[in-house]
Scaffold this motif. Structure first.
Motif, PDB file in Angstrom:
ATOM      1  N   PRO A 175      -4.367  -9.844   3.984  1.00 32.39           N
ATOM      2  CA  PRO A 175      -3.549  -8.641   4.057  1.00 32.39           C
ATOM      3  C   PRO A 175      -2.167  -8.927   4.637  1.00 32.39           C
ATOM      4  N   VAL A 176      -1.218  -8.126   4.231  1.00 36.50           N
ATOM      5  CA  VAL A 176       0.115  -8.107   4.823  1.00 36.50           C
ATOM      6  C   VAL A 176       0.064  -7.068   5.937  1.00 36.50           C
ATOM      7  N   LEU A 177       0.710  -7.360   7.054  1.00 40.27           N
ATOM      8  CA  LEU A 177       0.641  -6.470   8.212  1.00 40.27           C
ATOM      9  C   LEU A 177       1.987  -5.799   8.477  1.00 40.27           C
ATOM     10  N   ASP A 178       1.917  -4.564   8.983  1.00 40.85           N
ATOM     11  CA  ASP A 178       3.131  -3.851   9.369  1.00 40.85           C
ATOM     12  C   ASP A 178       3.501  -4.204  10.817  1.00 40.85           C
ATOM     13  N   GLY A 179       4.503  -3.558  11.349  1.00 43.74           N
ATOM     14  CA  GLY A 179       4.987  -3.823  12.701  1.00 43.74           C
ATOM     15  C   GLY A 179       3.975  -3.566  13.795  1.00 43.74           C
ATOM     16  N   GLU A 180       2.973  -2.747  13.521  1.00 43.07           N
ATOM     17  CA  GLU A 180       1.923  -2.447  14.494  1.00 43.07           C
ATOM     18  C   GLU A 180       0.677  -3.316  14.284  1.00 43.07           C
ATOM     19  N   GLY A 181       0.756  -4.242  13.325  1.00 46.85           N
ATOM     20  CA  GLY A 181      -0.383  -5.102  13.055  1.00 46.85           C
ATOM     21  C   GLY A 181      -1.437  -4.489  12.141  1.00 46.85           C
ATOM     22  N   GLN A 182      -1.114  -3.369  11.499  1.00 49.56           N
ATOM     23  CA  GLN A 182      -2.040  -2.709  10.578  1.00 49.56           C
ATOM     24  C   GLN A 182      -1.850  -3.249   9.156  1.00 49.56           C
ATOM     25  N   MET A 183      -2.945  -3.354   8.413  1.00 51.62           N
ATOM     26  CA  MET A 183      -2.871  -3.800   7.029  1.00 51.62           C
ATOM     27  C   MET A 183      -2.071  -2.791   6.199  1.00 51.62           C
ATOM     28  N   ASP A 216       0.829  -1.205   0.000  1.00 47.48           N
ATOM     29  CA  ASP A 216       0.000   0.000   0.000  1.00 47.48           C
ATOM     30  C   ASP A 216       0.868   1.261   0.000  1.00 47.48           C
ATOM     31  N   LYS A 217       0.308   2.335  -0.530  1.00 45.15           N
ATOM     32  CA  LYS A 217       0.964   3.636  -0.428  1.00 45.15           C
ATOM     33  C   LYS A 217       1.023   4.035   1.041  1.00 45.15           C
ATOM     34  N   PRO A 218       2.050   4.746   1.452  1.00 50.08           N
ATOM     35  CA  PRO A 218       2.118   5.207   2.844  1.00 50.08           C
ATOM     36  C   PRO A 218       0.882   6.034   3.202  1.00 50.08           C
ATOM     37  N   GLY A 219       0.344   5.788   4.378  1.00 51.79           N
ATOM     38  CA  GLY A 219      -0.800   6.558   4.861  1.00 51.79           C
ATOM     39  C   GLY A 219      -2.119   6.230   4.179  1.00 51.79           C
ATOM     40  N   ALA A 220      -2.198   5.067   3.507  1.00 57.67           N
ATOM     41  CA  ALA A 220      -3.389   4.754   2.720  1.00 57.67           C
ATOM     42  C   ALA A 220      -4.335   3.776   3.419  1.00 57.67           C
ATOM     43  N   LEU A 221      -4.200   3.595   4.717  1.00 60.11           N
ATOM     44  CA  LEU A 221      -5.067   2.648   5.413  1.00 60.11           C
ATOM     45  C   LEU A 221      -6.543   3.013   5.236  1.00 60.11           C
ATOM     46  N   GLN A 222      -6.875   4.303   5.266  1.00 59.09           N
ATOM     47  CA  GLN A 222      -8.278   4.695   5.107  1.00 59.09           C
ATOM     48  C   GLN A 222      -8.811   4.331   3.721  1.00 59.09           C
ATOM     49  N   THR A 223      -7.970   4.479   2.688  1.00 63.24           N
ATOM     50  CA  THR A 223      -8.372   4.064   1.342  1.00 63.24           C
ATOM     51  C   THR A 223      -8.677   2.575   1.332  1.00 63.24           C
ATOM     52  N   ARG A 224      -7.829   1.786   1.975  1.00 62.86           N
ATOM     53  CA  ARG A 224      -8.053   0.344   2.070  1.00 62.86           C
ATOM     54  C   ARG A 224      -9.371   0.057   2.782  1.00 62.86           C
TER      55      ARG A 224
END
Length: 90
Positions: A39-47, A9-17
């Motif tokens: 989904p692939v998750l980041d270090g904080e567990g966010q998609m 995902d583009k940085p900061g695009a969680l809301q778009t997802r």
């Protein structure tokens, strides 16, 4: 043939997802070519990306599927890789 669709995902695009997630999941269900996905998750567990295994006739069909995914149409991804994939385990 199976293909692995790997996206970032583009940085900061969680809301778009999140805004597009329902349409994406409906597309997955309606097309019937997704063998497994998540989904692939980041270090904080966010998609922050996706891994999707498609079972389709050829690379062209895989690319068409990827291009028509609501996530792609919403401009969610910064990077997309599509490769032939061979299932060995599972």
């Amino acid at each position: 043939m199976r293909f692995a669709l790997m996206t970032k995902d583009k940085p900061g695009a969680l809301q778009t997802r999140m805004d597009t997630r329902e349409a994406h999941l409906a597309y997955v269900a309606d097309t019937g070519v997704v063998e497994m996905a998540g989904p692939v998750l980041d270090g904080e567990g966010q998609m922050c990306g996706s891994l999707i295994i498609l079972e389709v006739a050829d690379l062209g069909a895989a690319q068409t599927w990827a291009d028509n995914d609501p996530y792609a149409k919403a401009g969610l991804f910064s990077d997309v890789t599509l490769r032939a994939w061979k299932k060995v385990i599972g």
